[in-house]
Design a protein around this motif. Structure first.
Motif, PDB file in Angstrom:
ATOM      1  N   ALA A 166       0.837  -1.206   0.000  1.00  0.00           N
ATOM      2  CA  ALA A 166       0.000   0.000   0.000  1.00  0.00           C
ATOM      3  C   ALA A 166       0.867   1.249   0.000  1.00  0.00           C
ATOM      4  CB  ALA A 166      -0.911  -0.004   1.231  1.00  0.00           C
ATOM      5  N   SER A 167       1.942   1.218   0.774  1.00  0.00           N
ATOM      6  CA  SER A 167       2.859   2.363   0.825  1.00  0.00           C
ATOM      7  C   SER A 167       3.530   2.571  -0.522  1.00  0.00           C
ATOM      8  CB  SER A 167       3.925   2.145   1.904  1.00  0.00           C
ATOM      9  OG  SER A 167       3.330   2.056   3.180  1.00  0.00           O
ATOM     10  N   ALA A 168       3.927   1.465  -1.165  1.00  0.00           N
ATOM     11  CA  ALA A 168       4.579   1.554  -2.465  1.00  0.00           C
ATOM     12  C   ALA A 168       3.623   2.134  -3.507  1.00  0.00           C
ATOM     13  CB  ALA A 168       5.075   0.175  -2.901  1.00  0.00           C
ATOM     14  N   THR A 169       2.334   1.722  -3.416  1.00  0.00           N
ATOM     15  CA  THR A 169       1.340   2.248  -4.350  1.00  0.00           C
ATOM     16  C   THR A 169       1.159   3.748  -4.173  1.00  0.00           C
ATOM     17  OG1 THR A 169       0.158   0.135  -4.380  1.00  0.00           O
ATOM     18  CG2 THR A 169      -1.062   2.082  -5.085  1.00  0.00           C
ATOM     19  N   ALA A 170       1.059   4.173  -2.912  1.00  0.00           N
ATOM     20  CA  ALA A 170       0.900   5.607  -2.623  1.00  0.00           C
ATOM     21  C   ALA A 170       2.132   6.381  -3.066  1.00  0.00           C
ATOM     22  CB  ALA A 170       0.650   5.808  -1.132  1.00  0.00           C
ATOM     23  N   LEU A 171       3.297   5.800  -2.851  1.00  0.00           N
ATOM     24  CA  LEU A 171       4.544   6.459  -3.248  1.00  0.00           C
ATOM     25  C   LEU A 171       4.602   6.600  -4.765  1.00  0.00           C
ATOM     26  CD1 LEU A 171       7.173   7.584  -2.024  1.00  0.00           C
ATOM     27  CD2 LEU A 171       8.181   5.320  -2.295  1.00  0.00           C
ATOM     28  N   GLY A 172       4.084   5.593  -5.463  1.00  0.00           N
ATOM     29  CA  GLY A 172       4.084   5.629  -6.918  1.00  0.00           C
ATOM     30  C   GLY A 172       3.108   6.625  -7.505  1.00  0.00           C
ATOM     31  N   GLN A 173       2.179   7.129  -6.680  1.00  0.00           N
ATOM     32  CA  GLN A 173       1.202   8.115  -7.145  1.00  0.00           C
ATOM     33  C   GLN A 173       1.569   9.533  -6.740  1.00  0.00           C
ATOM     34  OE1 GLN A 173      -2.361   6.583  -5.375  1.00  0.00           O
ATOM     35  NE2 GLN A 173      -2.645   4.968  -6.923  1.00  0.00           N
TER      36      GLN A 173
ATOM     37  N   ASP B 227      21.767  15.423  -0.080  1.00  0.00           N
ATOM     38  CA  ASP B 227      21.803  15.601  -1.537  1.00  0.00           C
ATOM     39  C   ASP B 227      21.401  14.313  -2.254  1.00  0.00           C
ATOM     40  OD1 ASP B 227      22.626  18.222  -1.281  1.00  0.00           O
ATOM     41  OD2 ASP B 227      24.759  17.794  -1.601  1.00  0.00           O
ATOM     42  N   ILE B 228      21.913  13.187  -1.766  1.00  0.00           N
ATOM     43  CA  ILE B 228      21.578  11.900  -2.378  1.00  0.00           C
ATOM     44  C   ILE B 228      20.092  11.601  -2.182  1.00  0.00           C
ATOM     45  CG2 ILE B 228      21.958   9.403  -2.267  1.00  0.00           C
ATOM     46  CD1 ILE B 228      24.883  10.041  -1.471  1.00  0.00           C
ATOM     47  N   ALA B 229      19.573  11.887  -0.992  1.00  0.00           N
ATOM     48  CA  ALA B 229      18.136  11.684  -0.737  1.00  0.00           C
ATOM     49  C   ALA B 229      17.301  12.550  -1.676  1.00  0.00           C
ATOM     50  CB  ALA B 229      17.816  12.005   0.723  1.00  0.00           C
ATOM     51  N   ALA B 230      17.743  13.800  -1.895  1.00  0.00           N
ATOM     52  CA  ALA B 230      17.019  14.691  -2.805  1.00  0.00           C
ATOM     53  C   ALA B 230      17.024  14.125  -4.227  1.00  0.00           C
ATOM     54  CB  ALA B 230      17.656  16.082  -2.790  1.00  0.00           C
ATOM     55  N   LEU B 231      18.168  13.599  -4.654  1.00  0.00           N
ATOM     56  CA  LEU B 231      18.270  12.987  -5.976  1.00  0.00           C
ATOM     57  C   LEU B 231      17.281  11.834  -6.122  1.00  0.00           C
ATOM     58  CD1 LEU B 231      19.782  12.494  -8.720  1.00  0.00           C
ATOM     59  CD2 LEU B 231      21.302  10.982  -7.426  1.00  0.00           C
ATOM     60  N   LEU B 232      17.187  11.004  -5.092  1.00  0.00           N
ATOM     61  CA  LEU B 232      16.304   9.845  -5.146  1.00  0.00           C
ATOM     62  C   LEU B 232      14.833  10.257  -5.146  1.00  0.00           C
ATOM     63  CD1 LEU B 232      18.165   7.444  -2.674  1.00  0.00           C
ATOM     64  CD2 LEU B 232      18.358   7.582  -5.162  1.00  0.00           C
ATOM     65  N   VAL B 233      14.501  11.295  -4.374  1.00  0.00           N
ATOM     66  CA  VAL B 233      13.120  11.784  -4.341  1.00  0.00           C
ATOM     67  C   VAL B 233      12.710  12.319  -5.717  1.00  0.00           C
ATOM     68  CG1 VAL B 233      11.605  13.581  -3.424  1.00  0.00           C
ATOM     69  CG2 VAL B 233      13.067  12.271  -1.876  1.00  0.00           C
ATOM     70  N   ILE B 234      13.576  13.118  -6.314  1.00  0.00           N
ATOM     71  CA  ILE B 234      13.268  13.680  -7.637  1.00  0.00           C
ATOM     72  C   ILE B 234      13.205  12.577  -8.687  1.00  0.00           C
ATOM     73  CG2 ILE B 234      14.077  15.223  -9.454  1.00  0.00           C
ATOM     74  CD1 ILE B 234      12.880  16.574  -6.931  1.00  0.00           C
ATOM     75  N   ASP B 235      14.105  11.597  -8.583  1.00  0.00           N
ATOM     76  CA  ASP B 235      14.064  10.475  -9.527  1.00  0.00           C
ATOM     77  C   ASP B 235      12.758   9.702  -9.389  1.00  0.00           C
ATOM     78  OD1 ASP B 235      15.580   8.642 -11.462  1.00  0.00           O
ATOM     79  OD2 ASP B 235      15.055   7.242  -9.852  1.00  0.00           O
ATOM     80  N   LYS B 236      12.268   9.573  -8.148  1.00  0.00           N
ATOM     81  CA  LYS B 236      10.990   8.890  -7.933  1.00  0.00           C
ATOM     82  C   LYS B 236       9.842   9.652  -8.599  1.00  0.00           C
ATOM     83  CE  LYS B 236      10.494   5.796  -5.839  1.00  0.00           C
ATOM     84  NZ  LYS B 236      10.424   4.363  -6.270  1.00  0.00           N
ATOM     85  N   LEU B 237       9.852  10.987  -8.492  1.00  0.00           N
ATOM     86  CA  LEU B 237       8.810  11.800  -9.134  1.00  0.00           C
ATOM     87  C   LEU B 237       8.893  11.709 -10.652  1.00  0.00           C
ATOM     88  CD1 LEU B 237       8.928  14.962  -6.832  1.00  0.00           C
ATOM     89  CD2 LEU B 237       7.056  13.313  -7.017  1.00  0.00           C
ATOM     90  N   ARG B 238      10.108  11.693 -11.190  1.00  0.00           N
ATOM     91  CA  ARG B 238      10.277  11.549 -12.641  1.00  0.00           C
ATOM     92  C   ARG B 238       9.680  10.223 -13.112  1.00  0.00           C
ATOM     93  NH1 ARG B 238      13.909  14.095 -15.776  1.00  0.00           N
ATOM     94  NH2 ARG B 238      14.498  12.082 -16.705  1.00  0.00           N
TER      95      ARG B 238
END
Length: 324
Positions: free
Chosen positions: A24-31, A67-78
């Motif tokens: 459920a968390s993964a689904t929400a994260l993917g949206q 910085d690495i966490a920010a990269l991963l967050v933005i990559d997730k949004l992309r």
């Protein structure tokens, strides 16, 4: 007849499993469509706050982790918006002297990667050369593959990684372990993150001798030595965890001890602090043990006095009085 009416049989109730919660968390994260939504769903900020709260100093390291966490967050949004690109390379190199928090930071990094969905489990497997390299022909591959099997879905932390490579010994099997690691780091980088660690100069030499490894490591993070004030703050945290405290003026004596100890050979930052506190506890125990008829209070048992630190041979070797 329902199960609830049958003696000895419990009525079945719906159970939410950890796997269902994770899905459920993964689904929400993917949206998610904003940084705030990703942070709220992943709770990565909790880990970053934990990093700030639990680890003294290390400002440059904490900034790089953010910085690495920010990269991963933005990559997730992309990814969520269909902007397909090659997944970021996440293998890392932590360099610095012993006791500077490399393993502790690696554990937090594993949590961040897991919460953002870049590894399945988020566990950390910490190893050295002895865990990977065999002593005879045919022994190294099974050892290395067994470690990799345990680490899959998480982070493999290889301390003093340069010991894998011993060019002066042509019969050494470390190169076989390196070749297996290289293959896994390239082909299964979506299921395993490797963090190499060690002294900076030796790691630089290791990468020069193993360009294939160097090309697979994207993030190089330097861990600075702690200042004396930071080491004193670390000591207070360590004592608190063990239910001990400094007596008045004892922390001043220990600070003078640290000022001398950091100048001596084989100083290992937080590890040396822990060792010094263990020796102070030993002196406290001997001091209290000698007065057998005294009724001891909780304060007596938890307080380390100036004497417990002043008796260190560090002061004697330096020819300095603890009160100076």
């Amino acid at each position: 007849m329902s199960n609830s009416s049958i003696p000895g049989v419990r009525a079945e109730t719906p159970v939410t499993t950890a796997a269902q919660t994770s899905d459920a968390s993964a689904t929400a994260l993917g949206q998610a469509r904003s940084v705030g939504e990703v942070l709220a769903q992943s709770q990565v900020e909790e880990v970053l706050a934990e990093l700030d709260r639990d680890l003294v100093g290390l400002a440059p390291v904490k900034n790089r982790i953010r910085d690495i966490a920010a990269l991963l967050v933005i990559d997730k949004l992309r990814t969520n918006l269909g902007l397909v690109s090659e997944a970021p390379s996440l293998h890392m190199n932590f360099v610095g002297n012993p006791g500077t928090g490399k393993t502790s930071v690696a554990m937090r990094m594993a949590k961040i990667l897991h919460r953002l969905g870049y590894v399945r489990k988020g566990h950390l497997v910490a190893v050295t050369r002895d865990d990977l390299v065999g002593q005879y022909i045919g022994h190294t591959a099974p050892k290395t593959k067994e470690v990799l099997k345990k680490a899959m879905g998480g982070v493999l932390f290889i301390d003093e990684a340069y010991y894998l490579y011993r060019p002066e010994n042509e019969r050494d099997y470390g190169q076989e372990a390196i070749e297996i690691l290289l293959q896994i780091m390239e082909n299964q980088r979506d299921d395993l993150v490797v963090i190499l660690a060690g002294y900076k100069d030796r790691m630089d030499t290791f990468f020069e001798s193993n360009p294939g490894m160097s090309s697979r490591v994207a993030h190089h993070i330097d861990f600075p030595d702690y200042s004396v004030d930071e080491l004193l703050e670390i000591s207070k945290k360590m004592l608190e965890e063990q239910n001990y405290v400094f007596a008045p003026d004892a922390d001043n004596v220990f600070q003078r001890y640290l000022g001398l100890r950091v100048q001596q050979p084989h100083f290992a930052n937080a590890r040396s602090v822990r060792n010094a506190l263990d020796r102070a506890r030993l002196r406290q125990a001997s001091r209290l043990f000698a007065d057998r008829d005294r009724q001891l209070s909780a304060d007596d048992l938890r307080t380390l006095t100036a004497f417990d630190f002043a008796a260190s041979r560090v002061f004697q070797q330096a020819g300095v009085h603890p009160d100076e």
